[in-house]
Enzyme design. Sequence first.
Site, PDB file in Angstrom:
ATOM      1  N   TRP A 158       9.713 -10.088   3.465  1.00 36.23           N
ATOM      2  CA  TRP A 158      10.029  -8.839   2.739  1.00 36.23           C
ATOM      3  C   TRP A 158       9.016  -7.732   2.995  1.00 36.23           C
ATOM      4  O   TRP A 158       7.810  -7.967   2.965  1.00 36.23           O
ATOM      5  CB  TRP A 158      10.035  -9.161   1.242  1.00 36.23           C
ATOM      6  N   ASN A 179       8.393  -3.468   1.601  1.00 35.90           N
ATOM      7  CA  ASN A 179       8.889  -2.210   1.021  1.00 35.90           C
ATOM      8  C   ASN A 179       7.997  -1.063   1.477  1.00 35.90           C
ATOM      9  O   ASN A 179       7.900  -0.851   2.712  1.00 35.90           O
ATOM     10  CB  ASN A 179       9.186  -2.290  -0.481  1.00 35.90           C
ATOM     11  N   ASP A 180       7.356  -0.337   0.615  1.00 34.09           N
ATOM     12  CA  ASP A 180       6.700   0.927   0.990  1.00 34.09           C
ATOM     13  C   ASP A 180       5.782   0.871   2.218  1.00 34.09           C
ATOM     14  O   ASP A 180       4.996  -0.075   2.348  1.00 34.09           O
ATOM     15  CB  ASP A 180       5.778   1.408  -0.132  1.00 34.09           C
ATOM     16  N   GLN A 239       3.861  -2.735   2.128  1.00 39.45           N
ATOM     17  CA  GLN A 239       4.006  -3.667   1.024  1.00 39.45           C
ATOM     18  C   GLN A 239       4.747  -4.874   1.573  1.00 39.45           C
ATOM     19  O   GLN A 239       5.837  -4.738   2.151  1.00 39.45           O
ATOM     20  CB  GLN A 239       4.834  -3.015  -0.098  1.00 39.45           C
ATOM     21  N   TRP A 252      11.007  -9.501  -3.010  1.00 43.56           N
ATOM     22  CA  TRP A 252       9.717  -9.006  -3.486  1.00 43.56           C
ATOM     23  C   TRP A 252       8.931 -10.119  -4.186  1.00 43.56           C
ATOM     24  O   TRP A 252       9.510 -10.953  -4.870  1.00 43.56           O
ATOM     25  CB  TRP A 252       9.971  -7.845  -4.455  1.00 43.56           C
ATOM     26  N   PHE A 263      -0.893  -3.325  -4.368  1.00 48.53           N
ATOM     27  CA  PHE A 263       0.213  -2.369  -4.397  1.00 48.53           C
ATOM     28  C   PHE A 263      -0.067  -1.216  -3.428  1.00 48.53           C
ATOM     29  O   PHE A 263      -1.062  -1.206  -2.717  1.00 48.53           O
ATOM     30  CB  PHE A 263       0.405  -1.852  -5.830  1.00 48.53           C
ATOM     31  N   SER A 264       0.804  -0.201  -3.478  1.00 48.59           N
ATOM     32  CA  SER A 264       0.759   0.872  -2.476  1.00 48.59           C
ATOM     33  C   SER A 264      -0.509   1.704  -2.530  1.00 48.59           C
ATOM     34  O   SER A 264      -1.167   1.805  -3.567  1.00 48.59           O
ATOM     35  CB  SER A 264       1.969   1.780  -2.645  1.00 48.59           C
ATOM     36  N   ARG A 268      -0.535   4.290 -10.408  1.00 53.36           N
ATOM     37  CA  ARG A 268      -0.640   3.650  -9.081  1.00 53.36           C
ATOM     38  C   ARG A 268      -0.405   4.577  -7.892  1.00 53.36           C
ATOM     39  O   ARG A 268      -0.095   5.740  -8.032  1.00 53.36           O
ATOM     40  CB  ARG A 268       0.351   2.494  -9.015  1.00 53.36           C
ATOM     41  N   ASP A 269      -0.519   3.961  -6.725  1.00 58.45           N
ATOM     42  CA  ASP A 269      -0.168   4.521  -5.415  1.00 58.45           C
ATOM     43  C   ASP A 269      -1.072   5.694  -5.004  1.00 58.45           C
ATOM     44  O   ASP A 269      -0.598   6.799  -4.700  1.00 58.45           O
ATOM     45  CB  ASP A 269       1.312   4.953  -5.383  1.00 58.45           C
ATOM     46  N   GLU A 286       6.366   7.787  -8.367  1.00 55.74           N
ATOM     47  CA  GLU A 286       5.626   6.823  -7.556  1.00 55.74           C
ATOM     48  C   GLU A 286       5.218   7.467  -6.231  1.00 55.74           C
ATOM     49  O   GLU A 286       5.767   8.512  -5.847  1.00 55.74           O
ATOM     50  CB  GLU A 286       6.507   5.602  -7.237  1.00 55.74           C
TER      51      GLU A 286
HETATM   52  C1  FRU Z   1       7.409   1.929  -4.822  1.00 56.86           C
HETATM   53  C2  FRU Z   1       6.580   0.889  -5.548  1.00 56.86           C
HETATM   54  C3  FRU Z   1       5.174   1.406  -5.799  1.00 56.86           C
HETATM   55  C4  FRU Z   1       4.379   0.153  -5.918  1.00 56.86           C
HETATM   56  C5  FRU Z   1       5.048  -0.756  -4.926  1.00 56.86           C
HETATM   57  C6  FRU Z   1       5.098  -2.186  -5.319  1.00 56.86           C
HETATM   58  O1  FRU Z   1       8.459   1.404  -4.101  1.00 56.86           O
HETATM   59  O2  FRU Z   1       7.209   0.505  -6.749  1.00 56.86           O
HETATM   60  O3  FRU Z   1       5.082   2.265  -6.899  1.00 56.86           O
HETATM   61  O4  FRU Z   1       3.026   0.352  -5.647  1.00 56.86           O
HETATM   62  O5  FRU Z   1       6.367  -0.276  -4.762  1.00 56.86           O
HETATM   63  O6  FRU Z   1       5.556  -3.000  -4.275  1.00 56.86           O
END
Ligand code: FRU
Length: 510
Positions: free
Chosen positions: A47, A49-50, A66, A74, A106-107, A180-181, A232
Amino acid sequence: MKQKIFITLVYFLTLTLLANCVMAQPTGKTKTEMYRPQIHFSPDAHWINDPNGMVYENGVYHLFLQYHPYSSVWGPMHWAHATSKDLIHWEEQPIALFPDSLGCIFSGSAVVDKKNSSGFGKNGKAPLIAIFTAHNLEGEKAGQNNFQNQSIAYSNDHGQTWTKYSGNPVIKNPGIRDFRDPKVMWYEPQKKWVMTLATKDRVTFYSSPDLKNWIKESEFGETLGSHGGVWECPDLFTLNDKGKKVWVLVVNINPGGPNRGSATQYFLGDFNGKTFTASHKDIKWLDYGPDEYAGITWSNTGDRKIFLGWMSNWQYASKVPTTVWRGATTLPRELLLKHVGDKTLVASTPVKELSVIYSKLKVIENLTLNGKIDLFDKLGLSQFPCRINLTFEKTDDFTLTVQNKKGEELVIGYDKMHNQYFIDRSASGKVDFEKGFGAKHVAPRFSNNTDIKISLVIDESSVELFADDGLTTMTEIFFPNAPYNKINLQSTSILKIKKLEYIKLNSIWK
Ligand code: FRU
């Protein structure tokens, strides 16, 4: 006996040939599973993501992501790592950041600390610093509200290995569940680092002299922009507007996008090292399609701003029918400011480096569309992935229907009455893994040119529409039960096509 010798000879010859073939393969694997993106990054397995930590250094574009290394859904996040010299061909690297006692990773972002403000540099070489959110899963489960904190790590070997800072976290959570992020940039006028952090329904700016000690500067956005979901993955940078600098604040939001679920909004305005002031009240979206999310830009690319997002949507990301992997990135896109009447907009177009995978090219000029044309028939070429550029002489309805032998179709077009572009994936193939996936999505046309110019980049399971030189952009994923092999171009009126360009794109994995 002779026969035996012959068979043995053939056997060894075949083995040598096979070994040579394997060794002759350029770096990177051939990835051929059904729906596997051929011109976009996706991980070998599991998997993503970001996109995270995007930074250009020493001739290399770094892309961290991610990543859940143990399954295709996830889970506790790590930072995967991929590198590229041309933004198009990617090589997966070992995992960069693993969860630690403060939480999973996380991001966040990464910067080149050119002045060694952090003191983490070695032998006069600038370190790479990653700034990310440590997300404490136990704290979250226990119902605490301070389980997201900001941490840093440094690398002295161009991003290959990372050491977490012993003084982590560098920003402690003041009691905000969504905290976050971090996206960090160097603010030259005041010679300090500025962090843009997503804090629930707004962004909070922090600043630091050394990436370790941060102070809060201000907040932005509580009453501005779209608030259909949590804010985010923000980003703050400048774009050139006829020699003048305009500040752009990107804020990803989930849900609340213009076509349901996750999407990227942005604000234009001014930033003085402390506060951001928006110059408009209307809501602006960088991409109107449902499948560009968490998009941010590369650090350390000078005046050039290169943006890339995750090509999915939290509404269905964990249900999409791919096999060993889940998730891909969009094409890297160059961001530019454009004016239409009294509106200023951020336009996105595929980076020019995409041309490294251009193969066959076919151009037809001055074609009259009177009813329906089978595009591949007309071109004598019929392959995906491809890029199709079309310039229509006037603004009038048209549709491009991408089809397969099973009669499944993806319809892309322009609706003059509503002055909207649209992509309809209702009958595009597998759609019932999530209620609402099979829908028609629309995006406004901003350009007031009399002719319409569109560019479509079609991969095995995605389409990116860049209309009017990127003033309107849409990204969509799809999952047909058999590969698409045909495109029909249709209009209800007689429509002249000034130019039709078809470019076959080579797979980035071969
Ligand atoms: C956005 C998010 C971020 C977070 C990450 C977790 O897609 O929700 O805010 O850091 O993904 O995987």
